[in-house]
Design a protein around this motif. Structure first.
Motif, mmCIF file in Angstrom:
data_model
loop_
_atom_site.group_PDB
_atom_site.id
_atom_site.type_symbol
_atom_site.label_atom_id
_atom_site.label_comp_id
_atom_site.label_asym_id
_atom_site.label_seq_id
_atom_site.Cartn_x
_atom_site.Cartn_y
_atom_site.Cartn_z
ATOM 1 N N LYS A 67 68.060 113.613 107.384
ATOM 2 C CA LYS A 67 67.581 112.981 106.057
ATOM 3 C C LYS A 67 65.951 113.241 106.398
ATOM 4 O O LYS A 67 65.101 113.759 105.505
ATOM 5 C CB LYS A 67 68.056 112.010 105.634
ATOM 6 N N GLN A 68 65.625 112.540 107.572
ATOM 7 C CA GLN A 68 64.372 112.242 107.770
ATOM 8 C C GLN A 68 63.740 113.692 107.911
ATOM 9 O O GLN A 68 62.455 113.986 107.752
ATOM 10 C CB GLN A 68 64.101 111.502 108.973
ATOM 11 N N GLU A 69 64.307 114.662 108.853
ATOM 12 C CA GLU A 69 63.690 116.032 108.996
ATOM 13 C C GLU A 69 63.450 116.928 107.872
ATOM 14 O O GLU A 69 62.380 117.331 107.801
ATOM 15 C CB GLU A 69 64.793 116.670 110.140
ATOM 16 N N VAL A 70 64.538 116.568 106.995
ATOM 17 C CA VAL A 70 64.513 117.637 105.860
ATOM 18 C C VAL A 70 63.361 117.037 105.064
ATOM 19 O O VAL A 70 62.597 117.761 104.157
ATOM 20 C CB VAL A 70 65.747 117.633 104.935
ATOM 21 N N ASP A 71 63.285 115.690 104.713
ATOM 22 C CA ASP A 71 62.258 114.864 103.834
ATOM 23 C C ASP A 71 60.865 115.471 104.518
ATOM 24 O O ASP A 71 60.016 115.513 103.453
ATOM 25 C CB ASP A 71 62.348 113.437 103.922
ATOM 26 N N LEU A 72 60.636 115.441 105.645
ATOM 27 C CA LEU A 72 59.122 115.821 106.233
ATOM 28 C C LEU A 72 59.001 117.292 105.862
ATOM 29 O O LEU A 72 57.812 117.350 105.341
ATOM 30 C CB LEU A 72 59.372 115.653 107.801
ATOM 31 N N LYS A 73 59.888 118.131 105.895
ATOM 32 C CA LYS A 73 59.710 119.787 105.446
ATOM 33 C C LYS A 73 59.310 119.753 103.948
ATOM 34 O O LYS A 73 58.383 120.441 103.444
ATOM 35 C CB LYS A 73 61.025 120.213 105.904
ATOM 36 N N ARG A 74 60.299 118.689 103.293
ATOM 37 C CA ARG A 74 59.833 118.728 101.745
ATOM 38 C C ARG A 74 58.350 118.298 101.513
ATOM 39 O O ARG A 74 57.625 118.879 100.604
ATOM 40 C CB ARG A 74 61.019 117.952 101.297
ATOM 41 N N ASP A 75 57.937 117.267 101.955
ATOM 42 C CA ASP A 75 56.780 116.910 102.042
ATOM 43 C C ASP A 75 55.450 117.719 102.368
ATOM 44 O O ASP A 75 54.707 117.839 101.474
ATOM 45 C CB ASP A 75 56.349 115.426 102.910
ATOM 46 N N ASN A 76 55.817 118.289 103.358
ATOM 47 C CA ASN A 76 55.067 119.630 103.949
ATOM 48 C C ASN A 76 54.757 120.679 102.846
ATOM 49 O O ASN A 76 53.624 120.991 102.507
ATOM 50 C CB ASN A 76 55.170 120.124 105.308
ATOM 51 N N LEU A 77 56.008 120.871 102.160
ATOM 52 C CA LEU A 77 56.024 122.199 100.934
ATOM 53 C C LEU A 77 55.163 121.452 99.928
ATOM 54 O O LEU A 77 54.467 122.007 99.218
ATOM 55 C CB LEU A 77 57.334 122.418 100.685
ATOM 56 N N VAL A 78 55.242 120.279 99.599
ATOM 57 C CA VAL A 78 54.576 119.819 98.428
ATOM 58 C C VAL A 78 53.096 119.825 98.691
ATOM 59 O O VAL A 78 52.238 120.119 97.585
ATOM 60 C CB VAL A 78 55.030 118.268 98.077
ATOM 61 N N LEU A 79 52.797 119.232 99.976
ATOM 62 C CA LEU A 79 51.340 119.399 100.289
ATOM 63 C C LEU A 79 50.745 120.762 100.403
ATOM 64 O O LEU A 79 49.654 121.019 99.969
ATOM 65 C CB LEU A 79 51.218 118.649 101.640
ATOM 66 N N GLY A 80 51.661 121.805 100.707
ATOM 67 C CA GLY A 80 51.393 122.997 100.972
ATOM 68 C C GLY A 80 50.885 123.819 99.274
ATOM 69 O O GLY A 80 50.101 124.470 99.200
ATOM 70 N N ILE A 81 51.938 123.303 98.367
ATOM 71 C CA ILE A 81 51.636 123.678 97.103
ATOM 72 C C ILE A 81 50.312 123.167 96.485
ATOM 73 O O ILE A 81 49.598 123.827 95.938
ATOM 74 C CB ILE A 81 52.761 123.472 96.258
#
Length: 251
Positions: A67-81
């Protein structure tokens, strides 16, 4: 003739459970009533069920890390957008700038006053889902114009993955037993020791008759015990070798 000793406390959770299951199956093969340990066998079976449940939970415990790994990836995608929109707002093409401006208004609606990546897990999942739904229905053309389609698709995939992990985590917590692994092991260890004590006692008290009655069973359970004792010895040997290397390094 007797059942040999095993330092059962040195076995890992998986090996401990595996050993007891082999013993249980062996007793079933010979017949707990024939071995005169029916009640003790029933107690062992009940203890093994508890230990199996604990082992099942332990095997699933990595969900929290995922969960922590996927959440970090999700956060990076939001910041990328967010960064992509910021860049598009300075684009030389008027159509791209206009599309980015419209998308930025939607993004800010969900990203303020608390940034999406700082929301609790459930709230972040909902915010991302709602934002993506709005992007893909009302602003699909703007997404395409700004070149954000791959980012949006990846964020949706990632958010779905996190949501599925959250469901699995909730199911795992519901399955978590009321007792601890340590308690379950104590129960199964006692059940096993009681069986060994009674069988060895019967062999002594019955003399030749006991030796005849238990000979094959004792031979087979001792073969199992030897295999696990060998594994324990190998494990301790590896630990000793590693310690020796560390000592040599320090010297």
């Amino acid at each position: 003739m007797n059942i040999k000793n095993i330092r059962i406390y040195l076995l890992s959770l998986a090996l401990h459970l595996q050993f007891l299951i082999e013993v249980m199956n062996l007793i079933r093969k010979f017949g707990p009533d024939v071995l005169e340990i029916q009640k003790l066998y029933d107690t062992l079976c009940a203890a093994i069920k508890k230990e199996e449940l604990c082992h099942k939970v332990v095997r699933k415990s990595n969900i929290s890390d995922l969960k922590q790994e996927v959440d970090l990836k999700r956060d990076n995608l939001v910041l990328g957008i967010k960064d992509a929109l910021k860049s598009a707002l300075r684009h030389f093409d008027n159509a791209i700038r206009a599309a980015a401006h419209r998308l930025k208004i939607v993004f800010d609606t969900y990203n303020k006053p608390t940034p999406i990546i700082h929301l609790p897990y459930d709230a972040e999942t909902k915010a991302v889902n709602d934002m993506l739904k709005e992007f893909e229905t009302k602003y699909a053309e703007d997404i395409e114009i700004t070149g954000l389609t791959p980012w949006i698709k990846e964020l949706q995939t990632c958010n779905n993955e996190f949501e599925n992990l959250e469901k699995s985590y909730t199911e795992q917590r519901a399955e978590k037993p009321a007792f601890q692994t340590k308690e379950a092991r104590k129960e199964s260890d006692k059940a096993y020791r009681d069986i060994v004590y009674v069988v060895n006692g019967n062999i002594i008290s019955k003399g030749k008759e006991g030796e005849t009655q238990y000979a094959t069973f004792v031979a087979e359970i001792n073969a199992i015990i030897k295999r696990y004792n060998d594994r324990i010895a190998q494990h301790l040997g590896h630990l000793h070798a590693e310690k020796e290397k560390e000592n040599e390094g320090d010297n």
